[in-house]
Design a protein around this motif. Structure first.
Motif, mmCIF file in Angstrom:
data_model
loop_
_atom_site.group_PDB
_atom_site.id
_atom_site.type_symbol
_atom_site.label_atom_id
_atom_site.label_comp_id
_atom_site.label_asym_id
_atom_site.label_seq_id
_atom_site.Cartn_x
_atom_site.Cartn_y
_atom_site.Cartn_z
ATOM 1 N N ASP A 108 0.797 -1.231 0.000
ATOM 2 C CA ASP A 108 0.000 0.000 0.000
ATOM 3 C C ASP A 108 0.832 1.285 0.000
ATOM 4 N N LYS A 202 -2.555 -3.498 -2.589
ATOM 5 C CA LYS A 202 -3.308 -2.271 -2.316
ATOM 6 C C LYS A 202 -4.516 -2.582 -1.444
ATOM 7 N N HIS A 234 -5.406 1.310 4.683
ATOM 8 C CA HIS A 234 -3.958 1.350 4.521
ATOM 9 C C HIS A 234 -3.257 0.221 5.277
#
Length: 253
Positions: A108, A202, A234
């Motif tokens: 991420d 991600k 995140h």
């Protein structure tokens, strides 16, 4: 700089790098599972955790620290994984030391530059007067006006520890981090791409990796898989640990 670390398991060396304000302990739970297949190394980056503190703080130095660690511990073809700032360290390291990496995992974060966006956290941490604090509850209360999310506050407060005299201290070098905070968002660039297997992960609800980042990721890491774990932010590994665990195992093999 000799970094503090903890290691678990046997087999393929697997080095894990935490993000900004993080510590190696953040990865302890997943590391226990991975250690059944790999030799896992959890590092504290400089100015974090139990590693040495320095007034100097940038990616060039963190890459040097990591190279020194790999050389000192005779790690052959390690897998390197980093989250957020640790992902930037991992990217920079793979691009500059490709012969010291077998596979790369970036969690991420993208190569692009990021504007400074941690000011609320820094202000909140500076609002905690650890010289007079008597409990973690006091610290959380001081932090709450700046950081409304309970999980983020608890993550940050893992950096607090009790000294021998029962007073509190920070594991991180907050002053050095604040002074060099612009370095954390620095763009990752290279003339020569890293061509070995690479995995970018991600969080589906996170904005750290966007569609506009895909061309630069593919240019710097042409042998890349980009996988999205949906409905997480995140902290992908903390929010979806089972999915993340399996994704990493499937990639490393």
């Amino acid at each position: 700089m000799k970094l503090h670390y903890r290691d678990l398991g046997q087999g393929t060396p697997f080095v894990i790098l935490h993000g900004l304000f993080g510590i190696s302990d953040n990865w302890q739970t997943l590391a226990k599972y991975w250690s059944q297949k790999y030799h896992v190394y959890l590092l504290d980056l400089r100015n974090h955790g139990r590693s040495p503190q320095s007034t100097d703080f940038n990616y060039d130095l963190m890459v040097e620290d990591l190279s020194e660690f790999i050389t000192e511990h005779n790690l052959v073809n390690p897998v390197i994984m980093g989250h957020s700032m640790g992902g930037k360290v991992a990217m920079n390291f793979a691009l500059s030391h490709p012969n010291q990496v077998s596979k790369l995992i970036v969690v991420d974060i993208a190569p692009r530059p990021y504007p400074v966006h941690h000011q609320d956290i820094i202000n909140g941490l500076n609002a905690i007067d650890i010289s007079t604090m008597t409990s973690r509850t006091e610290a959380e209360t001081a932090l709450e006006p700046y950081i409304p999310e309970t999980d983020v506050r608890l993550f940050l407060l893992k950096n607090l520890y009790r000294k021998e005299d029962n007073s509190f201290g920070w594991r991180m070098n907050l002053a050095a981090i604040e002074r060099n905070i612009a370095e954390v968002g620095r763009e990752t660039i290279a003339d020569v791409p890293f061509t070995k297997p690479t995995l970018f992960v991600k969080g589906g609800n996170s904005r750290y990796i966007q569609e506009k980042d895909v061309p630069s990721i593919q240019r710097l890491f042409p042998n890349v898989q980009l996988v999205t774990i949906e409905n997480v932010g995140h902290w992908v590994h903390a929010e979806a640990p089972e999915k993340f665990y399996q994704l990493v195992v499937d990639f490393i093999g």
